[in-house]
Scaffold this motif. Structure first.
Motif, PDB file in Angstrom:
ATOM      1  N   LEU A  72     -79.426 -12.418  17.928  1.00  0.00           N
ATOM      2  CA  LEU A  72     -80.714 -11.758  18.095  1.00  0.00           C
ATOM      3  C   LEU A  72     -81.312 -12.062  19.471  1.00  0.00           C
ATOM      4  CD1 LEU A  72     -83.066 -10.098  17.003  1.00  0.00           C
ATOM      5  CD2 LEU A  72     -83.986 -12.195  15.953  1.00  0.00           C
ATOM      6  N   GLN A  73     -81.224 -13.328  19.881  1.00  0.00           N
ATOM      7  CA  GLN A  73     -81.746 -13.709  21.194  1.00  0.00           C
ATOM      8  C   GLN A  73     -80.985 -13.008  22.318  1.00  0.00           C
ATOM      9  OE1 GLN A  73     -81.203 -17.882  20.778  1.00  0.00           O
ATOM     10  NE2 GLN A  73     -83.119 -18.205  19.661  1.00  0.00           N
ATOM     11  N   GLU A  74     -79.660 -12.890  22.143  1.00  0.00           N
ATOM     12  CA  GLU A  74     -78.854 -12.198  23.145  1.00  0.00           C
ATOM     13  C   GLU A  74     -79.263 -10.726  23.245  1.00  0.00           C
ATOM     14  OE1 GLU A  74     -74.165 -11.041  24.033  1.00  0.00           O
ATOM     15  OE2 GLU A  74     -74.706 -12.326  22.354  1.00  0.00           O
ATOM     16  N   TYR A  75     -79.458 -10.095  22.110  1.00  0.00           N
ATOM     17  CA  TYR A  75     -79.867  -8.688  22.104  1.00  0.00           C
ATOM     18  C   TYR A  75     -81.216  -8.508  22.804  1.00  0.00           C
ATOM     19  CZ  TYR A  75     -81.625  -4.254  20.315  1.00  0.00           C
ATOM     20  OH  TYR A  75     -82.179  -2.998  20.217  1.00  0.00           O
ATOM     21  N   VAL A  76     -82.150  -9.402  22.483  1.00  0.00           N
ATOM     22  CA  VAL A  76     -83.497  -9.306  23.074  1.00  0.00           C
ATOM     23  C   VAL A  76     -83.436  -9.483  24.578  1.00  0.00           C
ATOM     24  CG1 VAL A  76     -85.727 -10.488  23.221  1.00  0.00           C
ATOM     25  CG2 VAL A  76     -84.736  -9.980  20.980  1.00  0.00           C
ATOM     26  N   ILE A  77     -82.658 -10.463  25.071  1.00  0.00           N
ATOM     27  CA  ILE A  77     -82.580 -10.751  26.509  1.00  0.00           C
ATOM     28  C   ILE A  77     -81.965  -9.581  27.265  1.00  0.00           C
ATOM     29  CG2 ILE A  77     -81.457 -12.218  28.237  1.00  0.00           C
ATOM     30  CD1 ILE A  77     -81.784 -14.546  26.255  1.00  0.00           C
ATOM     31  N   VAL A  78     -80.855  -9.065  26.759  1.00  0.00           N
ATOM     32  CA  VAL A  78     -80.192  -7.946  27.430  1.00  0.00           C
ATOM     33  C   VAL A  78     -81.066  -6.695  27.391  1.00  0.00           C
ATOM     34  CG1 VAL A  78     -78.170  -6.437  27.380  1.00  0.00           C
ATOM     35  CG2 VAL A  78     -77.895  -8.882  26.965  1.00  0.00           C
ATOM     36  N   PHE A  79     -81.743  -6.482  26.275  1.00  0.00           N
ATOM     37  CA  PHE A  79     -82.620  -5.318  26.160  1.00  0.00           C
ATOM     38  C   PHE A  79     -83.751  -5.370  27.186  1.00  0.00           C
ATOM     39  CE2 PHE A  79     -86.555  -3.521  24.374  1.00  0.00           C
ATOM     40  CZ  PHE A  79     -86.173  -2.195  24.265  1.00  0.00           C
ATOM     41  N   MET A  80     -84.383  -6.529  27.339  1.00  0.00           N
ATOM     42  CA  MET A  80     -85.485  -6.658  28.291  1.00  0.00           C
ATOM     43  C   MET A  80     -84.987  -6.562  29.729  1.00  0.00           C
ATOM     44  SD  MET A  80     -87.874  -6.616  26.234  1.00  0.00           S
ATOM     45  CE  MET A  80     -89.120  -6.624  27.512  1.00  0.00           C
ATOM     46  N   SER A  81     -83.776  -7.059  29.991  1.00  0.00           N
ATOM     47  CA  SER A  81     -83.204  -6.932  31.330  1.00  0.00           C
ATOM     48  C   SER A  81     -82.987  -5.464  31.681  1.00  0.00           C
ATOM     49  CB  SER A  81     -81.874  -7.694  31.413  1.00  0.00           C
ATOM     50  OG  SER A  81     -82.050  -9.066  31.134  1.00  0.00           O
ATOM     51  N   GLY A  82     -82.450  -4.715  30.729  1.00  0.00           N
ATOM     52  CA  GLY A  82     -82.249  -3.288  30.954  1.00  0.00           C
ATOM     53  C   GLY A  82     -83.554  -2.538  31.109  1.00  0.00           C
ATOM     54  N   LEU A  83     -84.590  -2.960  30.363  1.00  0.00           N
ATOM     55  CA  LEU A  83     -85.882  -2.293  30.444  1.00  0.00           C
ATOM     56  C   LEU A  83     -86.505  -2.462  31.822  1.00  0.00           C
ATOM     57  CD1 LEU A  83     -88.008  -0.713  28.825  1.00  0.00           C
ATOM     58  CD2 LEU A  83     -89.057  -2.907  28.230  1.00  0.00           C
ATOM     59  N   ARG A  84     -86.335  -3.632  32.433  1.00  0.00           N
ATOM     60  CA  ARG A  84     -86.849  -3.848  33.795  1.00  0.00           C
ATOM     61  C   ARG A  84     -86.209  -2.872  34.778  1.00  0.00           C
ATOM     62  NH1 ARG A  84     -89.424  -8.667  35.182  1.00  0.00           N
ATOM     63  NH2 ARG A  84     -89.697 -10.166  33.485  1.00  0.00           N
ATOM     64  N   ILE A  85     -84.910  -2.728  34.679  1.00  0.00           N
ATOM     65  CA  ILE A  85     -84.192  -1.848  35.608  1.00  0.00           C
ATOM     66  C   ILE A  85     -84.567  -0.397  35.371  1.00  0.00           C
ATOM     67  CG2 ILE A  85     -81.895  -1.043  36.286  1.00  0.00           C
ATOM     68  CD1 ILE A  85     -80.870  -3.852  35.700  1.00  0.00           C
ATOM     69  N   ILE A  86     -84.622   0.011  34.114  1.00  0.00           N
ATOM     70  CA  ILE A  86     -84.999   1.397  33.796  1.00  0.00           C
ATOM     71  C   ILE A  86     -86.408   1.690  34.306  1.00  0.00           C
ATOM     72  CG2 ILE A  86     -85.507   2.981  31.913  1.00  0.00           C
ATOM     73  CD1 ILE A  86     -83.224   1.654  30.354  1.00  0.00           C
ATOM     74  N   GLY A  87     -87.316   0.728  34.158  1.00  0.00           N
ATOM     75  CA  GLY A  87     -88.684   0.919  34.625  1.00  0.00           C
ATOM     76  C   GLY A  87     -88.742   1.168  36.122  1.00  0.00           C
ATOM     77  N   GLY A  88     -87.951   0.400  36.900  1.00  0.00           N
ATOM     78  CA  GLY A  88     -87.917   0.607  38.340  1.00  0.00           C
ATOM     79  C   GLY A  88     -87.324   1.950  38.718  1.00  0.00           C
ATOM     80  N   LEU A  89     -86.255   2.344  38.053  1.00  0.00           N
ATOM     81  CA  LEU A  89     -85.611   3.623  38.357  1.00  0.00           C
ATOM     82  C   LEU A  89     -86.513   4.801  37.983  1.00  0.00           C
ATOM     83  CD1 LEU A  89     -81.938   2.914  37.172  1.00  0.00           C
ATOM     84  CD2 LEU A  89     -82.843   2.906  39.510  1.00  0.00           C
ATOM     85  N   VAL A  90     -87.207   4.704  36.866  1.00  0.00           N
ATOM     86  CA  VAL A  90     -88.123   5.769  36.464  1.00  0.00           C
ATOM     87  C   VAL A  90     -89.261   5.902  37.474  1.00  0.00           C
ATOM     88  CG1 VAL A  90     -89.844   6.425  34.728  1.00  0.00           C
ATOM     89  CG2 VAL A  90     -87.587   5.661  34.012  1.00  0.00           C
ATOM     90  N   THR A  91     -89.736   4.770  37.990  1.00  0.00           N
ATOM     91  CA  THR A  91     -90.794   4.793  39.001  1.00  0.00           C
ATOM     92  C   THR A  91     -90.334   5.518  40.257  1.00  0.00           C
ATOM     93  OG1 THR A  91     -91.724   2.710  38.176  1.00  0.00           O
ATOM     94  CG2 THR A  91     -92.305   3.365  40.415  1.00  0.00           C
ATOM     95  N   LEU A  92     -89.113   5.225  40.716  1.00  0.00           N
ATOM     96  CA  LEU A  92     -88.585   5.886  41.913  1.00  0.00           C
ATOM     97  C   LEU A  92     -88.415   7.389  41.679  1.00  0.00           C
ATOM     98  CD1 LEU A  92     -85.881   3.338  43.132  1.00  0.00           C
ATOM     99  CD2 LEU A  92     -88.202   3.653  43.988  1.00  0.00           C
TER     100      LEU A  92
END
Length: 389
Positions: A72-92
């Motif tokens: 569960l912790q692994e899923y949460v960490i990877v999910f939040m890491s991906g969300l950071r990147i998606i947020g930056g790409l969506v902004t651009l």
């Protein structure tokens, strides 16, 4: 102090260009906003590089970066890491999609700024606190990334670099939004001060004996001032409306990020107390850096939130001042009476509000509801961990 503010604003301007966030140019002194092929080419190149790196990032980030964790912790960490990147790409992507609208927004802001260049001295503390908080978030992120990269592969190190890059893009976009709202807030404070003086002067005129020429001259002067305030309020409301459209997608990403990060932070804090740092294979230095990052991250979030709420409060103060008009005794000049009525009708027909893509409003009530929802979902996630791990 004003010179330092100008230098910091210039640094923010160039840094936004450097990381590929801003795709046009402007001159604060003249109010000119324009496109240039150099900026367009450089920004497109940097954005393409980020996109390619994000494409190759898939599968490179895993929980081994953060010690021994359960599924569960692994899923949460990877999910939040991906969300950071998606947020930056969506902004651009949104910056290219709404480039014209953003340029028009900057043009409207600079037009008011050129008319009142002394605003730097009025907003310096709000800007300084936000500037150093954003800088602290980026610096602690770099230090944490350097601390972690000692035990990862090259591919994972690139994934961390991508996270830092996209997070910086999102943080700077949030800083830009903050500065626009801060600009509106300072203008509202100036406007309310002038309106308060007009109200007090009008009250005095009502109690004085009329001297035809002097009385009418003073009323006309106050009427001119009131019409200027009404015009400024209309321009500020237009800017706020443009902000909602230009930063709409970004606002949804940011608020979703704050919400999810709050839930995840609560869960990871619980996991740390439950398992201990030794079982999670986390060094004390890493834990301190992680909590320092979260402290500055949420301090930055609180600054953004209170900046918006204070603007709403300033608008309510303006409505309260206008409501005092009903307490005057009759007898003001017709033109001044009409100016008051026109201003009151203007704010009544165009309610001042802030929302995220028309999905939910940003105000005190929605903020309280959001905090309650965060607590509820944090408890649910912790309960799931207690039952299954």
């Amino acid at each position: 102090m004003a010179n330092w503010i100008g230098l910091m604003m210039r640094a923010v301007y160039y840094y936004c260009h450097l990381i590929g966030l801003t795709n046009f140019d402007y001159e604060p002194r003249t109010g000119r906003v324009y496109k240039s092929w150099k900026t367009t080419f450089y920004t497109a190149t940097v954005n393409t590089a980020i996109t390619v790196l994000a494409y190759h990032w898939t599968g490179q980030m895993d929980s081994s970066l953060f010690g021994n964790v359960n599924e569960l912790q692994e899923y949460v960490i990877v999910f939040m890491s991906g969300l950071r990147i998606i947020g930056g790409l969506v902004t651009l992507l949104n910056r290219w999609r709404q480039r014209k609208q953003l340029m028009e927004l900057v043009r409207n802001i600079l037009r008011l700024y050129v008319a009142n260049p002394n605003m730097n001295s009025l907003s310096r503390w709000g800007f300084l606190v936000k500037f150093f908080t954003t800088l602290a978030v980026d610096l602690v992120s770099i230090i944490l990334a350097v601390d972690v990269t000692g035990r990862v592969s090259l591919a994972q190190a690139l994934a961390l670099f991508l996270q830092f890059w996209t997070s910086s893009i999102l943080n700077l976009a949030i800083l830009q939004h903050y500065l626009v709202i801060l600009f509106v807030r300072v203008q509202y404070q100036l406007m309310n001060t002038e309106l308060r003086n007009i109200i007090e002067e009008s009250e005095r005129l009502c109690s004085l004996p009329r001297r035809r020429a002097a009385f009418m001259t003073r009323c006309c002067y106050l009427s001119d001032q009131l019409e200027d305030i009404a015009k400024l309020q209309s321009q500020l409301q237009l800017i706020v409306s443009q902000v909602g459209k230009v930063f709409g997608i970004q606002g949804l990403v940011v608020y979703s990020g704050y919400y999810l990060f709050s839930v995840v932070f609560s869960y990871l804090t619980y996991s740390l107390f439950k398992n201990g740092s030794k079982n999670l294979d986390l060094a004390l230095r890493t834990i301190i850096l992680g909590y320092s990052l979260n402290f500055f991250y949420y301090l930055d979030a609180m600054l953004n939130l209170f900046n918006v709420l204070l603007v709403l409060d300033d608008h309510k103060e303006m409505l309260r001042l206008l409501a005092k008009r009903t307490l005057f005794s009759s007898g003001l000049d017709v033109r001044l009476e009409e100016s008051f009525e026109s201003f009151q009708l203007q704010v009544a027909r165009n309610p001042f509000e802030m929302n995220v893509m028309q999905l939910f409003p940003v105000n005190h009530y929605s903020t309280t509801a959001m905090c309650g929802s965060i607590i509820t979902h944090s408890i649910l996630l912790i309960q799931y961990d207690m039952e299954n791990f």
